[in-house]
Each structure stands twice: as structure tokens, then as C-alpha cells.
Design a protein around this motif. Structure first.
Motif: not given
Length: 303
Positions: A177-179, A189-194
Motif C-alpha cells: 500500500l505504501l508503495w 508489478d507484483e513480481a517487482t514488489f515481491e
């Protein structure tokens, strides 16, 4: 998607620091410092750009993140600014780097500003997002305008035990959420976040984060080992080294300010720039712009 591997480790002060290194060993050293809630992959594109330009690039995990570990169970899990600055100084010593260009944002930018202000002989130049990033804790409880208070909701949340429990229960939910809030124009994307979120699984992440956001408001004691450094920082020491500072036009944490807002804190050469379309995670959002600022300072110091 680039993963910054392999990692190296070194004992530095109270930590065993995990870090990524690239570029020639005899190149001008550059330390790239990540913030909260991010990790070394903020520099996944910046690091190779600088390495290709001949720099020795070091990207460490901060205390409480990734592979960096405390050497002793008895060391307070502090995230205060003096600890971050002391960690960076200890890392320079451990790597036998007498002087380096320091670049960072958020917590990492604060560590770089602390070293630049207190140990300028160790800093060849400073790239700092959000300009002068040393906290004025004595004034921290003064209220700001409503818009700025709204931006800091997460800090007030972490002041409560409900916030501590919330972060412990849902690290990824809160940090994702902060991102999004802090970089509203960055389509990650989700892969970058993970790839970065794995660093938040650190056993001390929650304690370091909670202490940091309480200490900066005077709501939690600091580690006595850093009391002298905190006393020096309370004087809001100026930064005399050559500096390039940035604000992101779309930063969801810190409002944009012009050069005059922090001019009295910089007594050396300084250029302040506002970057359009950029939120809080500048090196990952516009890596070329960030890398070019580092190279500009290096070029100016070695004409």
C-alpha cells in the motif's frame, strides 16, 4: 527482472552486513542506500549503469532488512538516524573505503546525510532525495498543515501497539500500500514488489521499523551507544560536501520544495532538482536520472 546476486557479507560495527557489489575494485567507490519499505533492488538498474561507467558500486541492506544481521542478541533493534549513519560509517571502515560518493533516499538518504554532515572527510559527494534528510527531533511534535499530516498516517499508526501488531501480521499488505501511495505514477508489478518484499521477512524488521518511527517523534528512547551522535545531529549540522538533491513531483510522502527550503543546510556546492512524474522511490522509477547525478558529481570532483 534483474536480481542483485551474489551477495557478499562483512562484519561492520554491530552488524554483519549483506551487500551487492559491482564494477572494478579500483574504481571510484559509490554507496547506494535504500529506504523504507524498499531494499537493494531499488538500484537494480542504477548499479550496472554506474559499474559500466567504471565505479565500484556497493549496495548494502540496512539493519532489519534482507541478509544483514545483528551480531548480538543484546544489541537494541534501533532504527534511529544515528544508528543508520553509524552503520554506514562502519561499513566504509570494514570495506577499507576512506572516501566514497554517498547516494540514497528515505532511510538510506538519511544515513548518507548523517555521514556527509558529521564525517565530511569520508564523503566525496552526496546525492540525496528529499534534500536535507536529518531529523529535527526536538521539533517533531509540532503539527504540520493538514495535507502533510495526512501523508504521515503510517507513522502515527506505528506509534500504537495496534500498528506494531498490524505490521507484524501483514508486512506485505502494508508495504505494498505504501508503495502505491508514495509513487502513484509508478506502475510496478507484483513480481517487482515481491522481489523487494522478501527483505521484509527479516526477523528484526518490525522492531527496527517501529523503533525508528517512534524515536523520531521522541516517543521511544534511542540506543545509548548512539547518544553522542544524536546530540550532534540535534544541532542540525550543515552539509558542506558537493551535493545534488532531488524532490519527486509526485512524491506521496514529502511535499515538493524549492531549493531555498533547505539552502541554509548546505554550505557547499549544491544543485536542487524537481523531477516530474516521479514518486518516492526515485532510483527505481528513473534510474538513468539518478545514475547520471552520481556521475555528474564524480566528474566534477575529478575534472
Amino acid at each position: 527482472m534483474t536480481r542483485m546476486q551474489p551477495l557478499r557479507t562483512v562484519r561492520a560495527g554491530v552488524l554483519e552486513v549483506a551487500y551487492f557489489e559491482a564494477g572494478p575494485a579500483d574504481g571510484p567507490p559509490v554507496l547506494l542506500m535504500h529506504g523504507f519499505p524498499y531494499d537493494i533492488h531499488s538500484y537494480a538498474e542504477v548499479a550496472p549503469m554506474l559499474a559500466e561507467a567504471g565505479c565500484r558500486v556497493v549496495v548494502p541492506y540496512l539493519r532489519g532488512y534482507g541478509g544483514t544481521r545483528f551480531l548480538s542478541d543484546s544489541t537494541p533493534r534501533s532504527g534511529e538516524q544515528a544508528a543508520l549513519g553509524a552503520d554506514l560509517l562502519a561499513l566504509l571502515d570494514a570495506l577499507s573505503i576512506p572516501r566514497a560518493l554517498l547516494a540514497g533516499y528515505d532511510w538510506g538518504g538519511r544515513a548518507a546525510c548523517v555521514v556527509a554532515a558529521l564525517w565530511p572527510e569520508r564523503c566525496a559527494g552526496l546525492v540525496s532525495f528529499n534534500s536535507y534528510n536529518i531529523q529535527d527531533i526536538a521539533k517533531a511534535m509540532r503539527p504540520e498543515v493538514a495535507e502533510n499530516e495526512h501523508r504521515l498516517w503510517y507513522q502515527y499508526y506505528f506509534h500504537s501497539e495496534r500498528g506494531r501488531a498490524g505490521l507484524a501480521a501483514d508486512r506485505r499488505g502494508i508495504t505494498r500500500l505504501l508503495w502505491r501511495l508514495w509513487s502513484p505514477t509508478w506502475s510496478f508489478d507484483e513480481a517487482t514488489f515481491e522481489r523487494s518484499a522478501a527483505a521484509f521477512d527479516h526477523p528484526d524488521f518490525v522492531e527496527v521499523v517501529i523503533q525508528s518511527y517512534r524515536h523520531r517523534f521522541g516517543l521511544a528512547p534511542g540506543d545509548p551507544a548512539y547518544a553522542d551522535i544524536e546530540a550532534r545531529l540535534a544541532a542540525q549540522p550543515p552539509i558542506a560536501v558537493p551535493a545534488i538533491t532531488f524532490d519527486g513531483a509526485d512524491d506521496g510522502v514529502r511535499p515538493v520544495s524549492d531549493a531555498s527550503a533547505h539552502a541554509h543546510r548546505f554550505t557547499g556546492p549544491r544543485s536542487h532538482r524537481i523531477v516530474p512524474g516521479v514518486g518516492h522511490n526515485m532510483p527505481q522509477e528513473v534510474p538513468r536520472v539518478f545514475a547520471d547525478a552520481v556521475l555528474e558529481l564524480l566528474s566534477a570532483s575529478n575534472p
